[in-house]
Scaffold this motif. Structure first.
Motif, PDB file in Angstrom:
ATOM      1  N   GLU A 148       0.827  -1.207   0.000  1.00 16.01           N
ATOM      2  CA  GLU A 148       0.000   0.000   0.000  1.00 16.01           C
ATOM      3  C   GLU A 148       0.865   1.262   0.000  1.00 16.01           C
ATOM      4  O   GLU A 148       0.549   2.231  -0.689  1.00 16.01           O
ATOM      5  CB  GLU A 148      -0.965   0.005   1.194  1.00 16.01           C
ATOM      6  N   TRP A 149       1.952   1.267   0.727  1.00 19.92           N
ATOM      7  CA  TRP A 149       2.835   2.434   0.780  1.00 19.92           C
ATOM      8  C   TRP A 149       3.512   2.684  -0.570  1.00 19.92           C
ATOM      9  O   TRP A 149       3.707   3.814  -0.974  1.00 19.92           O
ATOM     10  CB  TRP A 149       3.892   2.266   1.872  1.00 19.92           C
ATOM     11  N   ARG A 150       3.857   1.626  -1.274  1.00 14.99           N
ATOM     12  CA  ARG A 150       4.543   1.764  -2.567  1.00 14.99           C
ATOM     13  C   ARG A 150       3.590   2.155  -3.698  1.00 14.99           C
ATOM     14  O   ARG A 150       4.007   2.790  -4.656  1.00 14.99           O
ATOM     15  CB  ARG A 150       5.259   0.470  -2.953  1.00 14.99           C
ATOM     16  N   ASP A 209       0.435   3.759  -3.276  1.00 12.65           N
ATOM     17  CA  ASP A 209      -0.384   4.942  -3.008  1.00 12.65           C
ATOM     18  C   ASP A 209       0.320   6.153  -3.612  1.00 12.65           C
ATOM     19  O   ASP A 209       1.431   6.500  -3.206  1.00 12.65           O
ATOM     20  CB  ASP A 209      -0.553   5.128  -1.497  1.00 12.65           C
ATOM     21  N   THR A 212      -0.045   9.162  -3.132  1.00  9.19           N
ATOM     22  CA  THR A 212       0.176  10.246  -2.176  1.00  9.19           C
ATOM     23  C   THR A 212       1.210   9.894  -1.114  1.00  9.19           C
ATOM     24  O   THR A 212       1.559  10.740  -0.298  1.00  9.19           O
ATOM     25  CB  THR A 212      -1.148  10.642  -1.483  1.00  9.19           C
ATOM     26  N   SER A 213       1.702   8.674  -1.128  1.00 10.77           N
ATOM     27  CA  SER A 213       2.685   8.239  -0.133  1.00 10.77           C
ATOM     28  C   SER A 213       4.076   8.754  -0.494  1.00 10.77           C
ATOM     29  O   SER A 213       4.477   8.720  -1.659  1.00 10.77           O
ATOM     30  CB  SER A 213       2.722   6.710  -0.072  1.00 10.77           C
ATOM     31  N   PRO A 214       4.844   9.204   0.503  1.00 13.21           N
ATOM     32  CA  PRO A 214       6.217   9.627   0.212  1.00 13.21           C
ATOM     33  C   PRO A 214       7.120   8.456  -0.174  1.00 13.21           C
ATOM     34  O   PRO A 214       8.212   8.667  -0.686  1.00 13.21           O
ATOM     35  CB  PRO A 214       6.674  10.276   1.524  1.00 13.21           C
ATOM     36  N   ASP A 215       6.646   7.235   0.033  1.00 15.78           N
ATOM     37  CA  ASP A 215       7.442   6.041  -0.259  1.00 15.78           C
ATOM     38  C   ASP A 215       6.967   5.298  -1.502  1.00 15.78           C
ATOM     39  O   ASP A 215       7.281   4.125  -1.685  1.00 15.78           O
ATOM     40  CB  ASP A 215       7.405   5.100   0.953  1.00 15.78           C
ATOM     41  N   ASN A 216       6.214   5.971  -2.370  1.00 10.42           N
ATOM     42  CA  ASN A 216       5.652   5.282  -3.531  1.00 10.42           C
ATOM     43  C   ASN A 216       6.685   5.056  -4.627  1.00 10.42           C
ATOM     44  O   ASN A 216       7.749   5.657  -4.629  1.00 10.42           O
ATOM     45  CB  ASN A 216       4.435   6.021  -4.082  1.00 10.42           C
ATOM     46  N   LYS A 267       2.302   7.226  -9.691  1.00 13.88           N
ATOM     47  CA  LYS A 267       1.864   8.597  -9.963  1.00 13.88           C
ATOM     48  C   LYS A 267       1.341   8.789 -11.387  1.00 13.88           C
ATOM     49  O   LYS A 267       0.846   9.854 -11.723  1.00 13.88           O
ATOM     50  CB  LYS A 267       3.013   9.570  -9.697  1.00 13.88           C
TER      51      LYS A 267
END
Length: 133
Positions: free
Chosen positions: A68-70, A72, A74-78, A83
């Motif tokens: 989910e972090w990768r 998303d 809007t995540s700083p860790d995407n 994007k």
């Protein structure tokens, strides 16, 4: 004691989560990735599975615990692909169970184009689609 035909709680949960996921069979997934229109295979299988069975060429490897972090946007860790305006992650696990839960989770956090591979990597490989050793 439950009868042999009674569904387990996880089977019921999985059925419920799959209602929100437009799942793809290996042929559909192969065709969508081939169009280069934002569809990207995301392999969440453990390293040991990939080493033993191979992997899908071009698939991005993302461990399930950070998926989910990768993905998303809007995540700083995407990952950069998250994007893209037409981003469509096709989640792959070994047999198509965990990937359904993962795709449902992605949909719930706003990645409405998330889907998963019916039958997982095993179905992909058994139907003769490309596999890197």
């Amino acid at each position: 004691m439950s009868s042999p035909s009674a569904k387990s709680k996880i089977e019921i949960y999985l059925e419920e989560k799959r209602k929100n996921v437009l799942r793809l069979d290996p042929k559909e997934a192969f065709e969508q990735v081939g169009k280069k229109d934002g569809a990207i295979m995301i392999d969440t299988r453990p390293c040991s599975f990939r080493e033993k069975e191979g992997s899908i060429p071009g698939a991005i490897i993302i461990e399930r615990n950070v998926l989910e972090w990768r993905l998303d946007p809007t995540s700083p860790d995407n990952i950069p692909e998250a994007k893209q305006a037409n981003f469509k992650p096709i989640i792959v696990c070994n047999e198509g169970y965990a990937s359904s839960l993962a795709a449902s989770s992605l949909i719930e956090i706003g990645i409405k184009t998330a889907t998963d591979l019916k039958g997982g990597f095993i179905a992909w490989k058994n139907q003769g689609y490309p596999v890197d050793p």
